[in-house]
Scaffold this motif. Structure first.
Motif, PDB file in Angstrom:
ATOM      1  N   GLY A 101      36.264  31.055  35.081  1.00  0.00           N
ATOM      2  CA  GLY A 101      35.280  31.327  36.130  1.00  0.00           C
ATOM      3  C   GLY A 101      33.860  31.197  35.606  1.00  0.00           C
ATOM      4  O   GLY A 101      33.614  31.397  34.419  1.00  0.00           O
ATOM      5  N   GLY A 102      32.938  30.877  36.508  1.00  0.00           N
ATOM      6  CA  GLY A 102      31.539  30.686  36.112  1.00  0.00           C
ATOM      7  C   GLY A 102      30.629  31.696  36.781  1.00  0.00           C
ATOM      8  O   GLY A 102      31.084  32.680  37.375  1.00  0.00           O
ATOM      9  N   ALA A 103      29.333  31.435  36.727  1.00  0.00           N
ATOM     10  CA  ALA A 103      28.323  32.376  37.236  1.00  0.00           C
ATOM     11  C   ALA A 103      28.241  32.385  38.759  1.00  0.00           C
ATOM     12  O   ALA A 103      27.782  33.353  39.349  1.00  0.00           O
ATOM     13  N   GLU A 109      51.630  24.393  44.264  1.00  0.00           N
ATOM     14  CA  GLU A 109      51.043  25.120  43.146  1.00  0.00           C
ATOM     15  C   GLU A 109      49.859  25.953  43.634  1.00  0.00           C
ATOM     16  O   GLU A 109      49.086  25.483  44.465  1.00  0.00           O
ATOM     17  N   VAL A 110      49.729  27.161  43.099  1.00  0.00           N
ATOM     18  CA  VAL A 110      48.596  28.029  43.460  1.00  0.00           C
ATOM     19  C   VAL A 110      47.891  28.419  42.158  1.00  0.00           C
ATOM     20  O   VAL A 110      48.481  29.076  41.297  1.00  0.00           O
ATOM     21  N   CYS A 111      46.655  27.971  42.008  1.00  0.00           N
ATOM     22  CA  CYS A 111      45.901  28.212  40.777  1.00  0.00           C
ATOM     23  C   CYS A 111      44.828  29.250  41.009  1.00  0.00           C
ATOM     24  O   CYS A 111      44.077  29.171  41.980  1.00  0.00           O
ATOM     25  N   VAL A 112      44.747  30.217  40.135  1.00  0.00           N
ATOM     26  CA  VAL A 112      43.785  31.311  40.273  1.00  0.00           C
ATOM     27  C   VAL A 112      42.749  31.188  39.163  1.00  0.00           C
ATOM     28  O   VAL A 112      43.103  31.136  37.981  1.00  0.00           O
ATOM     29  N   VAL A 113      41.485  31.133  39.552  1.00  0.00           N
ATOM     30  CA  VAL A 113      40.403  31.045  38.563  1.00  0.00           C
ATOM     31  C   VAL A 113      39.864  32.451  38.307  1.00  0.00           C
ATOM     32  O   VAL A 113      39.333  33.101  39.208  1.00  0.00           O
ATOM     33  N   LEU A 114      40.045  32.917  37.076  1.00  0.00           N
ATOM     34  CA  LEU A 114      39.625  34.268  36.697  1.00  0.00           C
ATOM     35  C   LEU A 114      38.367  34.212  35.836  1.00  0.00           C
ATOM     36  O   LEU A 114      38.103  33.197  35.177  1.00  0.00           O
ATOM     37  N   PRO A 152      36.230  44.960  40.356  1.00  0.00           N
ATOM     38  CA  PRO A 152      35.956  43.709  41.076  1.00  0.00           C
ATOM     39  C   PRO A 152      36.754  43.706  42.387  1.00  0.00           C
ATOM     40  O   PRO A 152      37.896  44.171  42.425  1.00  0.00           O
ATOM     41  N   LYS A 153      36.129  43.200  43.436  1.00  0.00           N
ATOM     42  CA  LYS A 153      36.699  43.332  44.778  1.00  0.00           C
ATOM     43  C   LYS A 153      38.126  42.793  44.909  1.00  0.00           C
ATOM     44  O   LYS A 153      38.957  43.390  45.598  1.00  0.00           O
ATOM     45  N   ALA A 173      36.674  35.066  40.446  1.00  0.00           N
ATOM     46  CA  ALA A 173      35.887  35.450  39.269  1.00  0.00           C
ATOM     47  C   ALA A 173      34.607  36.183  39.657  1.00  0.00           C
ATOM     48  O   ALA A 173      33.713  36.340  38.835  1.00  0.00           O
ATOM     49  N   GLY A 174      34.534  36.623  40.912  1.00  0.00           N
ATOM     50  CA  GLY A 174      33.337  37.341  41.360  1.00  0.00           C
ATOM     51  C   GLY A 174      33.416  38.816  41.011  1.00  0.00           C
ATOM     52  O   GLY A 174      34.454  39.322  40.580  1.00  0.00           O
TER      53      GLY A 174
END
Ligand code: CTP
Ligand code: MG
Length: 233
Positions: free
Chosen positions: A79-81, A49-54, A22-23, A11-12
Motif C-alpha cells: 500500500g502507498g500514501a 482471484e481476490v487481491c488485497v493491498v495492505l 484502521p477502518k 491500506a488506509g
C-alpha cells in the motif's frame, strides 16, 4: 480467455471515522469490515482471484483466520500514501507476478464498502464484459444540491441533472488501468478519474444505496444494520 480479478485497496487509516483501529478492521456484524466485501467477491464465480493491498506496516491481517477464502485470496503488502498509489502498487505487483495480463479485467473495490452484493457485482460484470473502456457502479444523485459560501450559507442551488455518485467496484482492463494511473494527476480519488484523464468515458452501471462507503462514525451503525441482516442469508 480474460480473467476477472478483484483488487481491494485496504491500506488506509480511516481518519474520518475517528476510531483507533484502521477502518477496514473495525467490527461489523460479528466480523471485520473488510471481511464482508471479501466474502461477496469470493462468492462471485466469474472472479478467479481476490487481491488485497495492505499497508507495509499492517500487523492486523495476519492475526486473523482467512482460511475460508483459501485459494481465492492473496495479499500484497505494498500500500502507498494514497488510494491511487495503493491500487497502482497492487496492480504492478499482480502483473509482475504474472497473475494478470494486460487484457484481464480488474475490479477495484474499496475495503470500506462492505454492503456490496453478489447481484450488483454480477450486474457490473454483465454490463462491462464486452465494453471497450470499462466502467463503474454509480447512483444518480437524489438530494438537492447547494453551493455554499465560505460562511456556510447558500450561494445558489445547483442542478443535479446528469450527476451520479461514483461507487466501486470500478472495472477496467489491467494494462489500461495501470498506464492511466501512472499518468494521472496526484489528487484523483477513484480509478475512473484516471481513465477519464486519458479522454475515455467509463460506463456508469446502476449501483444501489447499500453499497455506500463507510466514511464517518454514523456510517458504522447503518452498515451494521444492513450486514447483520445479510449475514443470516
Ligand atoms: N486506501 C488505501 N491506501 C491509502 C488510502 C486509502 O488502500 N493510502 C483504501 C482504504 O483502505 C479504503 C479505500 O481506499 O478501503 C477508500 O478510501 P477511504 O474511504 O478514503 O479510506 P481511508 O483513506 O482509510 O479513510 P480516511 O480518508 O477517512 O482517512
Ligand atoms: Mg482516504
Amino acid at each position: 480467455m480474460t480473467d476477472f480479478i478483484a483488487l481491494i485497496p485496504a491500506a488506509g487509516s480511516g481518519s474520518r471515522v475517528g476510531e483507533r483501529a484502521p477502518k477496514q478492521y473495525l467490527p461489523l456484524a460479528g466480523r471485520m469490515m473488510i471481511y464482508h466485501a471479501l466474502r461477496t467477491l469470493c462468492r462471485v464465480t466469474r472472479i478467479t482471484e481476490v487481491c488485497v493491498v495492505l499497508a507495509p506496516e499492517d500487523s492486523e491481517w495476519v492475526q486473523h483466520d482467512w482460511s475460508e477464502f483459501a485459494g481465492k485470496i492473496q495479499t500484497f503488502p505494498c500500500g502507498g500514501a494514497t488510494r491511487a498509489e495503493s491500487v497502482t502498487n497492487g496492480l504492478k505487483a499482480l502483473m509482475a507476478a504474472g497473475q494478470a495480463t494486460e487484457e484481464d479485467w480488474i475490479l477495484v473495490h474499496d475495503a470500506a464498502r462492505p454492503g456490496l452484493s453478489i447481484n450488483l457485482t454480477e450486474r457490473l460484470l454483465d454490463e462491462l464484459a464486452e465494453d471497450e473502456v470499462g466502467g463503474l457502479l454509480a447512483i444518480p444523485l437524489a438530494d438537492t444540491l447547494k453551493r455554499a459560501t465560505s460562511q456556510a450559507r447558500v450561494a445558489r442551488t445547483e442542478s443535479r441533472e446528469g450527476l451520479w455518485q461514483a461507487q466501486t467496484p470500478q472495472m477496467f482492463r489491467a494494462g489500461l488501468l495501470l498506464s492511466a494511473l501512472e499518468q494521472a494527476p496526484a489528487d484523483i480519488t477513484d480509478d475512473a478519474s484516471a481513465i477519464e484523464a486519458l479522454g475515455l468515458s467509463p460506463k456508469l452501471v446502476l449501483g444501489d444505496a447499500y453499497n455506500f462507503k463507510v466514511t464517518y462514525p454514523q456510517d458504522l451503525a447503518l452498515a451494521e444494520l444492513i450486514l447483520r441482516e445479510r449475514m443470516t442469508e
